[in-house]
Design a protein around this motif. Structure first.
Motif, PDB file in Angstrom:
ATOM      1  N   ASN A  62      19.044  46.560 -67.476  1.00  0.00           N
ATOM      2  CA  ASN A  62      19.747  46.075 -66.286  1.00  0.00           C
ATOM      3  C   ASN A  62      18.850  46.083 -65.052  1.00  0.00           C
ATOM      4  OD1 ASN A  62      22.284  45.435 -67.388  1.00  0.00           O
ATOM      5  ND2 ASN A  62      22.928  47.559 -67.336  1.00  0.00           N
ATOM      6  N   TYR A 151      29.044  53.793 -64.410  1.00  0.00           N
ATOM      7  CA  TYR A 151      29.630  52.826 -63.491  1.00  0.00           C
ATOM      8  C   TYR A 151      28.636  52.670 -62.337  1.00  0.00           C
ATOM      9  CZ  TYR A 151      33.293  50.197 -61.166  1.00  0.00           C
ATOM     10  OH  TYR A 151      34.023  49.186 -60.595  1.00  0.00           O
ATOM     11  N   ASP A 208      24.559  44.059 -68.601  1.00  0.00           N
ATOM     12  CA  ASP A 208      25.929  44.064 -68.082  1.00  0.00           C
ATOM     13  C   ASP A 208      25.929  43.251 -66.793  1.00  0.00           C
ATOM     14  OD1 ASP A 208      28.305  44.747 -66.650  1.00  0.00           O
ATOM     15  OD2 ASP A 208      28.511  46.567 -67.844  1.00  0.00           O
ATOM     16  N   GLN A 209      26.560  42.075 -66.829  1.00  0.00           N
ATOM     17  CA  GLN A 209      26.486  41.162 -65.692  1.00  0.00           C
ATOM     18  C   GLN A 209      27.144  41.729 -64.432  1.00  0.00           C
ATOM     19  OE1 GLN A 209      24.666  38.459 -65.367  1.00  0.00           O
ATOM     20  NE2 GLN A 209      23.909  38.821 -67.440  1.00  0.00           N
ATOM     21  N   LYS A 210      28.188  42.545 -64.584  1.00  0.00           N
ATOM     22  CA  LYS A 210      28.810  43.156 -63.414  1.00  0.00           C
ATOM     23  C   LYS A 210      27.852  44.140 -62.745  1.00  0.00           C
ATOM     24  CE  LYS A 210      33.653  42.677 -64.822  1.00  0.00           C
ATOM     25  NZ  LYS A 210      34.914  43.397 -65.160  1.00  0.00           N
ATOM     26  N   VAL A 211      27.139  44.898 -63.558  1.00  0.00           N
ATOM     27  CA  VAL A 211      26.144  45.836 -63.030  1.00  0.00           C
ATOM     28  C   VAL A 211      25.011  45.077 -62.350  1.00  0.00           C
ATOM     29  CG1 VAL A 211      24.417  47.558 -63.671  1.00  0.00           C
ATOM     30  CG2 VAL A 211      26.705  47.636 -64.702  1.00  0.00           C
ATOM     31  N   SER A 213      25.045  42.077 -61.058  1.00  0.00           N
ATOM     32  CA  SER A 213      25.549  41.475 -59.827  1.00  0.00           C
ATOM     33  C   SER A 213      25.632  42.501 -58.702  1.00  0.00           C
ATOM     34  CB  SER A 213      26.914  40.846 -60.082  1.00  0.00           C
ATOM     35  OG  SER A 213      27.454  40.304 -58.893  1.00  0.00           O
ATOM     36  N   CYS A 214      26.113  43.710 -59.027  1.00  0.00           N
ATOM     37  CA  CYS A 214      26.209  44.770 -58.023  1.00  0.00           C
ATOM     38  C   CYS A 214      24.832  45.142 -57.500  1.00  0.00           C
ATOM     39  CB  CYS A 214      26.902  45.990 -58.624  1.00  0.00           C
ATOM     40  SG  CYS A 214      27.109  47.382 -57.474  1.00  0.00           S
ATOM     41  N   ASN A 217      23.414  42.190 -55.297  1.00  0.00           N
ATOM     42  CA  ASN A 217      24.125  42.133 -54.015  1.00  0.00           C
ATOM     43  C   ASN A 217      23.760  43.319 -53.132  1.00  0.00           C
ATOM     44  OD1 ASN A 217      26.371  40.959 -52.288  1.00  0.00           O
ATOM     45  ND2 ASN A 217      27.145  43.035 -52.602  1.00  0.00           N
ATOM     46  N   ASP A 236      32.312  44.671 -51.415  1.00  0.00           N
ATOM     47  CA  ASP A 236      33.573  44.287 -52.048  1.00  0.00           C
ATOM     48  C   ASP A 236      34.505  45.455 -52.339  1.00  0.00           C
ATOM     49  OD1 ASP A 236      32.811  41.603 -52.082  1.00  0.00           O
ATOM     50  OD2 ASP A 236      31.766  41.833 -53.986  1.00  0.00           O
ATOM     51  N   THR A 237      34.058  46.672 -52.120  1.00  0.00           N
ATOM     52  CA  THR A 237      34.860  47.820 -52.522  1.00  0.00           C
ATOM     53  C   THR A 237      34.707  48.965 -51.524  1.00  0.00           C
ATOM     54  OG1 THR A 237      35.255  49.410 -54.314  1.00  0.00           O
ATOM     55  CG2 THR A 237      32.988  48.739 -53.950  1.00  0.00           C
TER      56      THR A 237
END
Length: 317
Positions: A62, A151, A208-211, A213-214, A217, A236-237
C-alpha cells in the motif's frame, strides 16, 4: 551548499527542474548493480522539502501504491519547495516480497547505519548521509503484517505540537500517540530536527484502495498546508486521538471469526468475535472489555491462545 543550491546524490537540481536519480545500493551476487529510483521535483519558488517514502518494508504494497499514485496524479510537482519521492525504498525486500533485507535484518531498525556494517546498515548509512539532511518533512507509509490489518491511522508524538497538528491535517480517522523506536527512520529524523509522520493502513502483500486513497489524500492535505499545492483541505472524517492502546488476545485456541468491522467503535460487553473448533463442540464469544475503538484486526482464520486479535484503544480524546 548555498541557499539557492539543491544538490542530491551528486546532482544539482535547479529551480523549476525535475530529475529521476538512482541511489546505488549494492551489487547483486551476479555483479549487476542494484539501485533505487529517487524522483525529485523542485518548484521555481523556494519552500520546504518534503520526502514521500514507501516500501521501507518490502512486502508493504500500500505504501508503494500511495507514492506511485501521488506521482501519477502529478501531486509531487509542487507550487513551491521540493518533493522527493522514493516509492520503493527496500528494493531487496520488494523484489523478494519480504519484509526484511536479504541478511534478515529489518531496515527500519538500522538507522543511522554504518559505512562498513551489514548490507542493511550500509544502505541506512547512505540514506542518512545523502538524503536525510536535505529534507524538512517526511511522510513514511506502512501497512500491518500479513495477518494483521490496520485501519488507516497516523502515528506521531503527542508531546510534539507541530507533529500533532500535521497529523490532524493529514485527515486519517485515528491518530495514535507513538514513542520513537530506537534506530527507526522516525527516531533518526526526530534526532535530526525533522518533522515526520508515519502512516499505517491495510496489511502486507495486499492492495487496499480505501487505504491508498486515504494516504494520497493525506499527503495532498499536508502539501496544501505547507503551501506546496493549492486548494482546500479535504478531511472526510472526525479524528480520534488514541493515547493508550493495547492488543486484546485470544482467550482460546481455535478458528477465529471477527464480528465487527475494522475502524468500529464498540461498547463494553459487545460481542466482537468468536472462537470455535472444527468439530461443532466448542464455541465461545469474545466481548469488548470496555468501550473502545478497533483499529487493528487479526485476519488469520486460526489462532492460538494468547495471539493478538483486536488492536484497541484504552484512552481516547
Amino acid at each position: 551548499m548555498s541557499k539557492n543550491e539543491f544538490i542530491i546524490l551528486g546532482k544539482e537540481i535547479r529551480k523549476g527542474e525535475s530529475a529521476i536519480l538512482e541511489m546505488d545500493v549494492a551489487k547483486l551476487h551476479t555483479r549487476n548493480n542494484l539501485s533505487i529510483p529517487v524522483i525529485v521535483e523542485r518548484a521555481s519558488i523556494d519552500g520546504p522539502v518534503l520526502l514521500l517514502l514507501g516500501g521501507v518494508h518490502g512486502n508493504e504494497m500500500n505504501g508503494v501504491a500511495i507514492v506511485r499514485d501521488i506521482i501519477r496524479k502529478k501531486y509531487n510537482k509542487p507550487k513551491k519547495g521540493t518533493v522527493i519521492c522514493i516509492p520503493v525504498f527496500n528494493v531487496f525486500g520488494y523484489l523478494n516480497q519480504q519484509r526484511e533485507f536479504p541478511d534478515g535484518r529489518d531496515l527500519n531498525r538500522m538507522f543511522p547505519g554504518t559505512a562498513n556494517g551489514s548490507l542493511a546498515s550500509q544502505f541506512a548509512y547512505k540514506f542518512t548521509k545523502e538524503i536525510a539532511p536535505l529534507v524538512d518533512y517526511v511522510l513514511d507509509f506502512h501497512t500491518g503484517g500479513s495477518s494483521r490489518e490496520n485501519y488507516p491511522n497516523v502515528r506521531c508524538d503527542f508531546k510534539n505540537e507541530k507533529n500533532l497538528n500535521l497529523a490532524k491535517i493529514f485527515g486519517a480517522k485515528f491518530i495514535i500517540d507513538s514513542n520513537y523506536i530506537s534506530k527507526s527512520i522516525r527516531d533518526l529524523m526526530n534526532k535530526m530536527g525533522k518533522t515526520i509522520l508515519l502512516f499505517e493502513g491495510g496489511k502486507s502483500l495486499k492492495l487496499d484502495q480505501k487505504v491508498i486513497s486515504c494516504g494520497v489524500n493525506g499527503a495532498l492535505n499536508i502539501m496544501k498546508h505547507l503551501g506546496m499545492q493549492e486548494g482546500d483541505l479535504k478531511i472526510d472524517t472526525d479524528y480520534f486521538l488514541l493515547k493508550k492502546t493495547k492488543w486484546l488476545r485470544a482467550p482460546y485456541s481455535g478458528i477465529f471469526e471477527s464480528l465487527v468491522i475494522n475502524g468500529s467503535y464498540v461498547k463494553q460487553k459487545t460481542v466482537i468475535g468468536r472462537i470455535y473448533d472444527p468439530y461443532g463442540e466448542f464455541d465461545k464469544n469474545i466481548v469488548a472489555p470496555f468501550d473502545c475503538c478497533i483499529y487493528g484486526l487479526n485476519t488469520a482464520p486460526i489462532v492460538y491462545k494468547g495471539d493478538a486479535i483486536f488492536h484497541v484503544n484504552i484512552e481516547t480524546k
